[in-house]
Write a protein that holds these residues in place. Structure first.
Motif, mmCIF file in Angstrom:
data_model
loop_
_atom_site.group_PDB
_atom_site.id
_atom_site.type_symbol
_atom_site.label_atom_id
_atom_site.label_comp_id
_atom_site.label_asym_id
_atom_site.label_seq_id
_atom_site.Cartn_x
_atom_site.Cartn_y
_atom_site.Cartn_z
ATOM 1 N N VAL A 21 -1.563 150.405 151.153
ATOM 2 C CA VAL A 21 -2.015 149.984 149.828
ATOM 3 C C VAL A 21 -2.861 148.716 149.926
ATOM 4 N N LEU A 22 -2.394 147.744 150.714
ATOM 5 C CA LEU A 22 -3.159 146.512 150.891
ATOM 6 C C LEU A 22 -4.530 146.790 151.506
ATOM 7 N N LEU A 23 -4.560 147.703 152.470
ATOM 8 C CA LEU A 23 -5.826 148.020 153.117
ATOM 9 C C LEU A 23 -6.794 148.665 152.133
ATOM 10 N N LEU A 24 -6.302 149.616 151.320
ATOM 11 C CA LEU A 24 -7.178 150.281 150.360
ATOM 12 C C LEU A 24 -7.634 149.334 149.256
ATOM 13 N N SER A 25 -6.823 148.334 148.941
ATOM 14 C CA SER A 25 -7.242 147.381 147.909
ATOM 15 C C SER A 25 -8.437 146.550 148.383
ATOM 16 N N ARG A 26 -8.583 146.384 149.688
ATOM 17 C CA ARG A 26 -9.676 145.585 150.239
ATOM 18 C C ARG A 26 -10.834 146.458 150.715
ATOM 19 N N ARG A 27 -10.500 147.679 151.115
ATOM 20 C CA ARG A 27 -11.540 148.592 151.603
ATOM 21 C C ARG A 27 -11.360 149.954 150.925
ATOM 22 N N PRO A 28 -11.645 150.037 149.627
ATOM 23 C CA PRO A 28 -11.387 151.280 148.884
ATOM 24 C C PRO A 28 -12.146 152.484 149.408
ATOM 25 N N ILE A 29 -13.221 152.258 150.165
ATOM 26 C CA ILE A 29 -13.989 153.367 150.704
ATOM 27 C C ILE A 29 -13.161 154.209 151.681
ATOM 28 N N LEU A 30 -12.080 153.617 152.204
ATOM 29 C CA LEU A 30 -11.221 154.340 153.151
ATOM 30 C C LEU A 30 -10.286 155.324 152.463
ATOM 31 N N GLY A 31 -10.234 155.300 151.129
ATOM 32 C CA GLY A 31 -9.340 156.200 150.412
ATOM 33 C C GLY A 31 -9.593 157.655 150.735
ATOM 34 N N GLU A 32 -10.853 158.035 150.861
ATOM 35 C CA GLU A 32 -11.180 159.437 151.153
ATOM 36 C C GLU A 32 -10.599 159.876 152.491
ATOM 37 N N LEU A 33 -10.623 158.974 153.493
ATOM 38 C CA LEU A 33 -10.072 159.312 154.807
ATOM 39 C C LEU A 33 -8.560 159.474 154.742
ATOM 40 N N LEU A 34 -7.883 158.531 154.066
ATOM 41 C CA LEU A 34 -6.427 158.614 153.985
ATOM 42 C C LEU A 34 -5.992 159.825 153.173
#
Length: 585
Positions: free
Chosen positions: A315-328
């Protein structure tokens, strides 16, 4: 999850405790993001009793960092409250730049970022302030590991205005390295070195790093060096690798269950080949305190507490790099989230579901881990400090695409937060590539573990071994018996210092050993890869005790062949038996 507690006052003057979860990392100072007099808005908050005790006070809680909106000024907060446009910046850009520099100097990178952003939004920002604030904001993004935003801030914003801006070009090169865009980074660094051959030491060091990363991108890793990095707590960046012989995440047809997603060998693969390697998407390392509690990693299965810790990291990672949401969100999970349209939004339930189905954990040793530990300064392979370097839990995106098989043709190992997958035997083109999600145990225990895998779901292993045992209960009971008696024999050796041959005879009479070996004689190698090696090892020790060296060697040889046929060469038990045979001959 890490909570940040603070007192807040609403516009009516009422004060309440606010608890924000997944908002800052443990090593970060929450006061940098939430200093006194901060104005904020909350979406989807809820009320909770302290410690879930109804007799305790109520507090306001929010678990999703994307639901916390911070305003840079009171004027901006009031404008948002009234639905008005964002007010013009009142402070001049030069003053904001100076304040941003002061915050940056004190390692307050979030605060500096906000001040630089305010300066850049000023309608009368000068060219010098524009260039300096954009370049410096890129550095704050780099310090907060927001690589995409750092790349965005460097070109074309500054380079179009000042194409020779050395500091900005260097920062862009660093961002490109972290995004694994090595050719572009190499070109930029080479240009800087040719223009400034004797002036920039950091550029030369980055050039060396890019050369190393380019080698890693082709599958050549310095494992010894990585072990040293983990031991010294250095956070070096390493490239990811996927072999050309591997097709990741492809549809695999199967007649009885339809198609499913997995990994295939796109060409013939030799034994011991590196197939895949990458840094974990998010990772929770063990510590001496929490290894047996929060990080319960026995048999490779994560406890609920460990899964929550990994989910919080995601969650912390996606809050800073939301572009990674598609990969996760591309990873499989038991829930139905097909209607999720905005892949840059944080969906807490979906993230936890993905973690429960895909997170890995390591607290057991395979042979690669033992060898890596031995490399590490000659420490004992069984020592806690040596092996905990190779432990932890997290999610690796590519490696999560490998399906499970109890007779897997690949194995995985950890070095810090990096996972490596190797082939354990020769693999033919078109064969599915599988790893073991769980360390070896009985057929019944394995089935029970997988039925409870994930949230609200699970799966049934359909490998050849499990399929065979599902209709041969007598052999299942025999295998369980052998496992129990083998452990009894080794226990006698360790407790009473008995020779293995004597312990073997006390644990399971020779007649029973031969009877079970006969029952497994005509089954496939992958079926007998657990029971037969243990029985042959006991029989070999017994014959050696009786003086029949030739008979003992034949038993050890059959044990090694059975283990290798079912599990491959990476597993230490088979290799150790082969060494026994070789040394004895």
């Amino acid at each position: 999850m890490i909570g940040t507690n603070t007192l807040v006052k609403d516009d009516l003057g009422d004060t309440i405790m606010l608890s924000l979860y997944n908002f800052v990392r443990p090593e970060e100072d929450p006061m940098e993001k939430l200093p006194r007099q901060t104005h904020l808005a909350l979406m989807q908050p809820y009320m909770r009793n302290a410690h879930d005790d109804r007799g305790r006070e109520l507090f306001l809680r929010c678990d999703n960092p994307q639901c916390v909106v911070l305003f840079r000024t009171e004027a901006a907060w009031l404008a948002a409250k009234e639905g008005l446009p964002h007010p013009a910046e009142q402070e001049d850009a030069g003053s904001l730049r100076a304040k941003g520099n002061h915050a940056f100097t004190n390692s307050h990178f979030y605060e500096g970022n906000q001040l630089y952003s305010r300066a850049l939004e000023h309608p009368k920002v000068s060219e010098n302030d524009y260039v300096a604030c954009t370049s410096n904001r890129a550095e704050t993004y780099l310090r907060q590991e927001q690589w995409e935003l750092a790349e965005r801030d460097c070109p074309p914003a500054v380079l179009e205005v000042q194409p020779t801006h050395v500091r900005c070009r260097f920062r862009l090169a660093r961002a490109l390295v972290q995004l694994e865009k090595f050719p572009e980074a190499k070109t930029m660094v080479s240009d800087l070195m040719s223009e400034h051959p004797a002036d920039i030491r950091a550029v030369k060091e980055l050039h060396v790093d890019i050369q190393r990363l380019s080698r890693e991108k082709s599958g050549s890793y310095d494992i010894r060096g990585m072990i040293k990095e983990v031991k010294s707590n250095r956070r070096a960046f390493h490239a990811s690798f996927v072999s050309d012989a591997v097709a990741l995440g492809v549809e695999i047809p199967k007649a009885d269950i339809g198609s499913y997603r997995g990994c295939l060998a796109s060409e013939n693969i030799g034994e011991g080949a590196l197939l895949c390697a990458s840094k974990a998407f998010c990772f929770v390392p063990p510590s001496a305190h929490d290894l047996q509690t929060e990080m319960d990693l026995r048999w490779g299965i994560l406890s609920e507490g460990s899964q929550s810790m990994i989910s919080a990291e995601a969650v912390l990672l996606l809050s800073r790099r939301p572009i990674l949401g598609e990969l996760l969100y591309s990873l499989s999970c038991s829930g139905d989230y097909s209607k999720q349209s905005d892949l840059e939004k944080i969906n807490l339930a979906r993230i936890h579901d993905i973690v429960s189905c895909n997170a890995f954990g390591s607290q057991f040793e395979d042979e690669m881990s033992v060898d890596l530990a031995k490399i590490n300064g000659g420490e004992s392979a069984g020592s806690f400090e040596a092996n905990r370097l190779l432990q932890g839990g997290g999610i690796c995106l590519n490696e999560s695409l490998f399906n499970h098989s109890c007779v897997a043709n690949c194995s995985w190992s950890l070095v810090g937060d990096h996972m490596f997958i190797h082939s354990t035997r020769a693999i033919a083109k078109g064969e599915e590539l599988c790893i073991r999600y769980r360390a070896g145990s009985s057929f019944e225990d394995t089935g029970k573990a997988f039925r409870n895998w994930g949230i609200g779901g699970g799966f049934q292993c359909l490998c050849s071994r499990c399929t065979f045992f599902s209709s041969n209960h007598e052999l299942v009971e025999m295998e369980d018996e052998v496992e129990f008696l083998f452990q009894s024999a080794t226990g006698l050796v360790s407790r009473l210092d008995l020779p293995m041959g004597v312990a073997a005879e006390r644990s399971i009479p020779v007649g029973r050993r031969l009877e079970i070996l006969s029952a497994f004689q005509d089954v496939e190698p992958c079926i007998k890869c657990n029971a037969v090696p243990q029985l042959e090892a006991l029989q070999g020790a017994y014959l050696s005790q009786k003086g029949d060296v030739h008979g003992a060697l034949e038993c050890y040889k059959r044990a090694a062949e059975a283990s290798y046929s079912g599990l491959g060469a990476t597993y230490g038990y088979a290799k150790q038996l082969w060494r026994i045979v070789g040394c004895s001959m």
